[in-house]
Design an enzyme around this catalytic site. Structure first.
Site, PDB file in Angstrom:
ATOM      1  N   ASN A 263       4.229   5.192   7.241  1.00 28.12           N
ATOM      2  CA  ASN A 263       3.400   4.551   8.260  1.00 28.12           C
ATOM      3  C   ASN A 263       4.298   3.697   9.151  1.00 28.12           C
ATOM      4  OD1 ASN A 263       3.585   1.801   7.053  1.00 28.12           O
ATOM      5  ND2 ASN A 263       2.425   2.762   5.391  1.00 28.12           N
TER       6      ASN A 263
ATOM      7  N   ASP B 144      -2.656   1.953  -7.527  1.00 24.22           N
ATOM      8  CA  ASP B 144      -3.230   0.850  -6.745  1.00 24.22           C
ATOM      9  C   ASP B 144      -2.626  -0.449  -7.283  1.00 24.22           C
ATOM     10  OD1 ASP B 144      -4.817  -1.108  -5.533  1.00 24.22           O
ATOM     11  OD2 ASP B 144      -6.542   0.243  -5.447  1.00 24.22           O
TER      12      ASP B 144
ATOM     13  N   LYS C 181     -10.940  -4.704  -5.271  1.00 23.23           N
ATOM     14  CA  LYS C 181      -9.630  -4.873  -5.915  1.00 23.23           C
ATOM     15  C   LYS C 181      -9.638  -6.017  -6.927  1.00 23.23           C
ATOM     16  CE  LYS C 181      -7.694  -1.918  -2.955  1.00 23.23           C
ATOM     17  NZ  LYS C 181      -7.155  -0.604  -3.304  1.00 23.23           N
TER      18      LYS C 181
END
Length: 397
Positions: free
Chosen positions: A208, A304, A341
């Site tokens: 990215n 994650d 999260k």
């Protein structure tokens, strides 16, 4: 920041010991009083005479020196300093420190002290990556020992990789950070930064546009506040923060392993733009064009990291901060992410192309916590970092 500070410099036995001579000179230029300690192995690389001449101080070498013990015992020598710097910190010295050995002057001083300790590791790449050294590093970090480096590059032994001792300006910056009387003095903070690169084949990858600038700014602000910083970064364009322990990674899995390996920490700031997916079965050979069909890529989810640390229970940092880079419904998506999260704060920002934020010099964020939302005006990334660190210091008390 080093003016009038008393530095006990322990020089280990490695080829990087030659850098200790410049380190002494640079510390003295900043007004520090440097008392050198040489291990027996260090004397194979630098001489007591050269070290003493540069430090303008007596060099300590022997645990059982009757004169030294009569004038200043090793206990007093270790406790009269404001900071102990071990440079180079060899694999042997790190093992002694982690195991609590005290069979020479250097290891005895390190065991007998209540003074902050900063080490600059230096060793062969395979020694650095060996599980025993990594266990010792984890133990020393847990014990509160500061660490700067090592860097990556060519070795004196002809190999290439991590293990090079940090450069002198980096060690100076780390020493100044440990001596800073900021609100986070004595606190350890983990920061992740930059993008991750997920390989497709040896020459292509998924990434990215993150520059890593915001993560670096946060790490610098933490160092200025007196924190000990472990900085885990992907292949970012931004300069690495001098004074932090920098861990270079490439993939999300490597970032996850490095972040967990850096714990325990008082706080963790996950500013990295981690790729959500990786390519299953990334090839060892370059994918060639096929005129008949296009290549088919199979994706799998990456670990994650934010959720794993936020929900880990025992050993969880006291404050976990995530980032949410969004292009649509920024606040709603970021609020949902915080709840999903399990982190304490989310720093939300709009990274739509027309904002110029991702890869740019400015940021416009909203801090989202259990108490609600707090929108900050657009400002430089250094200013965002300073404000976030001030809030972090307030929260940690």
């Amino acid at each position: 920041m080093l003016a009038s500070k008393r530095i006990l410099l322990i020089i280990g036995g490695g080829i990087a010991a030659f850098k200790s001579l410049d380190l002494i000179r640079r510390m003295r230029e900043r007004g520090a009083v440097v008392t050198p300690v040489l291990t027996r192995a260090a004397e194979e690389f630098v001489t007591p005479l050269s070290v003493s001449a540069l430090a303008a101080q007596k060099v300590y070498r022997d645990l059982f020196d009757l004169t030294d013990e009569a004038e200043m015992g090793h206990i007093e020598l270790s406790r009269s300093a404001d900071l102990i710097v071990v440079a180079p910190a060899t694999a042997d010295l790190m093992a002694k420190m982690a195991g609590g050995h005290a069979n020479d002057l250097a290891s005895t001083l390190l065991l007998a002290t209540d003074t902050p300790v900063l080490m600059a590791p230096s060793m062969n790449v395979r020694m650095w990556l060996h599980p025993a050294t990594q266990r010792n590093l984890a133990q020393l970090t847990a014990d509160g020992v500061g660490c700067v480096g090592p860097g990556e590059g060519d070795m004196a032994c002809g190999e290439y990789g991590p293990g090079r001792m940090a450069e002198v300006p980096e060690i100076i910056a780390a020493a100044e950070g440990m001596l800073a009387d900021g609100p986070l003095k004595g606190r350890h903070v983990l920061v992740t930064s930059g993008p991750t690169h997920e390989p497709i084949d040896p020459v292509r990858y998924i990434a990215n546009r993150s520059s890593g600038a915001q993560g670096t700014a946060i790490a610098r602000a933490l160092l200025a506040a007196g924190a000990q910083v472990t900085f885990v970064t992907g292949p970012a364009d931004a300069a690495r923060p001098m004074g932090a322990q920098v861990i270079e990674v490439e993939t999300a899995q490597q970032m996850r392993d490095a972040a967990l390996g850096a714990l325990p920490a008082d706080a963790a700031v996950f500013a990295a733009a981690v790729a959500d997916w990786h390519v299953v079965g990334a090839g060892d050979s370059k994918i060639k064009k096929d005129g008949d069909r296009l290549p088919v890529l199979e994706f799998a989810e990456n670990p994650d990291i934010l959720a794993e640390v936020s929900q880990m229970g025992a050993g969880r940092p006291g404050l976990v901060v995530g980032f949410a880079a969004e292009t649509d419904d920024v606040i709603a998506n970021a609020t949902a992410k915080r709840l999903r999260k399990g982190c304490d704060w989310i720093v939300a920002n709009d990274v739509s192309p027309d904002t110029g934020i991702m890869g740019g010099a400015e940021n416009a964020v909203t801090l989202i916590s259990e108490e609600g939302e707090e929108a900050w005006a657009r400002m430089g990334k250094d200013a965002v970092a300073a404000r976030l660190v001030a809030r972090l210091a307030e929260a940690l008390g």
